[in-house]
Design a protein around this motif. Structure first.
Motif, PDB file in Angstrom:
ATOM      1  N   TYR A 240       0.812  -1.207   0.000  1.00 13.56           N
ATOM      2  CA  TYR A 240       0.000   0.000   0.000  1.00 13.56           C
ATOM      3  C   TYR A 240       0.853   1.267   0.000  1.00 13.56           C
ATOM      4  N   PRO A 241       0.400   2.313  -0.691  1.00  8.69           N
ATOM      5  CA  PRO A 241       1.191   3.537  -0.840  1.00  8.69           C
ATOM      6  C   PRO A 241       1.640   4.172   0.474  1.00  8.69           C
ATOM      7  N   VAL A 242       0.752   4.216   1.471  1.00  5.28           N
ATOM      8  CA  VAL A 242       1.110   4.838   2.742  1.00  5.28           C
ATOM      9  C   VAL A 242       2.244   4.058   3.412  1.00  5.28           C
ATOM     10  N   ALA A 243       2.124   2.744   3.417  1.00  4.98           N
ATOM     11  CA  ALA A 243       3.160   1.910   4.035  1.00  4.98           C
ATOM     12  C   ALA A 243       4.470   1.998   3.255  1.00  4.98           C
ATOM     13  N   ARG A 244       4.378   2.086   1.936  1.00  5.29           N
ATOM     14  CA  ARG A 244       5.584   2.221   1.119  1.00  5.29           C
ATOM     15  C   ARG A 244       6.284   3.545   1.419  1.00  5.29           C
ATOM     16  N   ALA A 245       5.486   4.599   1.540  1.00  7.17           N
ATOM     17  CA  ALA A 245       6.059   5.913   1.849  1.00  7.17           C
ATOM     18  C   ALA A 245       6.744   5.894   3.212  1.00  7.17           C
ATOM     19  N   LYS A 246       6.127   5.239   4.183  1.00 13.16           N
ATOM     20  CA  LYS A 246       6.726   5.144   5.517  1.00 13.16           C
ATOM     21  C   LYS A 246       8.048   4.380   5.462  1.00 13.16           C
ATOM     22  N   ALA A 247       8.076   3.300   4.680  1.00  7.89           N
ATOM     23  CA  ALA A 247       9.312   2.519   4.538  1.00  7.89           C
ATOM     24  C   ALA A 247      10.414   3.372   3.916  1.00  7.89           C
ATOM     25  N   ARG A 248      10.068   4.133   2.888  1.00 11.16           N
ATOM     26  CA  ARG A 248      11.056   5.004   2.242  1.00 11.16           C
ATOM     27  C   ARG A 248      11.566   6.063   3.218  1.00 11.16           C
TER      28      ARG A 248
END
Length: 216
Positions: free
Chosen positions: A92-100
């Protein structure tokens, strides 16, 4: 920035034998089960070939057919998209952004300290070791909360942390006993993965063996 180069039949990684960012990329390649050729730059020096591919002449540099990439996080995400299984980023985009963002913070906050530790200058190394220890202690709850940093699945975040934890003995960094137990449990989980073992160079294996022997 990627550049166009002569087409190569085999994916090639210009890597340093003990370079921590190269190690990060090697873990990703091993997780994906990718066959690739390694060119060890530390033992050969910066080649004209590398400078043609990467204007900065640094490692890691990955060449895949006409494409050359030379920033470790760009390389890692490219490999994750190019070889989608197993996935190393959240869906999911939100989780991907948090990982980045987590990876960005690691690089921004830990990167300068690691460079000081690797210079070997005593005063710089002591201060850097103390500060890096402080950062690691802040992460103990996250190490203890789940099998991997973001939860149940191994991700690119773990690929960033594993090379750091592997080098702690070589940097002379020790944590308080209670925190050591938590960090070691997480670290051992990473180190026991087939991909991590496959990622290690002989020099990296020796780096940890030598450090442990000195403290024994």
């Amino acid at each position: 920035m990627a550049i166009i180069t002569n087409k190569r039949s085999v994916m090639t990684l210009y890597s340093g034998a003990v370079d921590i960012l190269s190690h990060r990329v090697r873990i990703v390649l091993a997780e994906k089960g990718v066959s690739y050729e390694v060119i060890n730059i530390e033992s050969r020096g910066k080649t004209e070939d590398l400078l043609e591919l990467n204007p900065y002449g640094n490692v890691p540099t990955l060449v895949d057919r006409e494409l050359a990439l030379y920033e470790p996080n760009i390389i890692a995400e490219y490999l994750d998209e190019r070889f989608p299984h197993p996935p190393l980023m959240p869906v999911y985009p939100v989780a991907r952004a948090k990982a980045r963002l987590i990876i960005y913070r690691f690089d921004r906050e830990w990167g300068p300290l690691i460079r000081k530790l690797e210079t070997g200058k005593i005063n710089d190394s002591r201060a850097a070791a103390k500060e890096l220890t402080s950062y690691l202690l802040q992460l103990v709850p996250a190490f203890n909360a789940s099998p991997y940093f973001l939860g149940e699945e191994f991700t690119l975040v773990d690929c960033c942390i594993a090379p750091v934890l592997w080098r702690l003995p070589a940097w002379g960094i020790t944590l308080p006993p209670a925190e050591t137990k938590v960090v070691n449990k997480y670290a051992d989980r990473l180190f026991q993965r087939d991909s991590f073992q496959a990622s290690l160079t002989e020099a990296e294996q020796e780096l940890r063996k030598s450090a442990k022997a000195e403290t024994a």
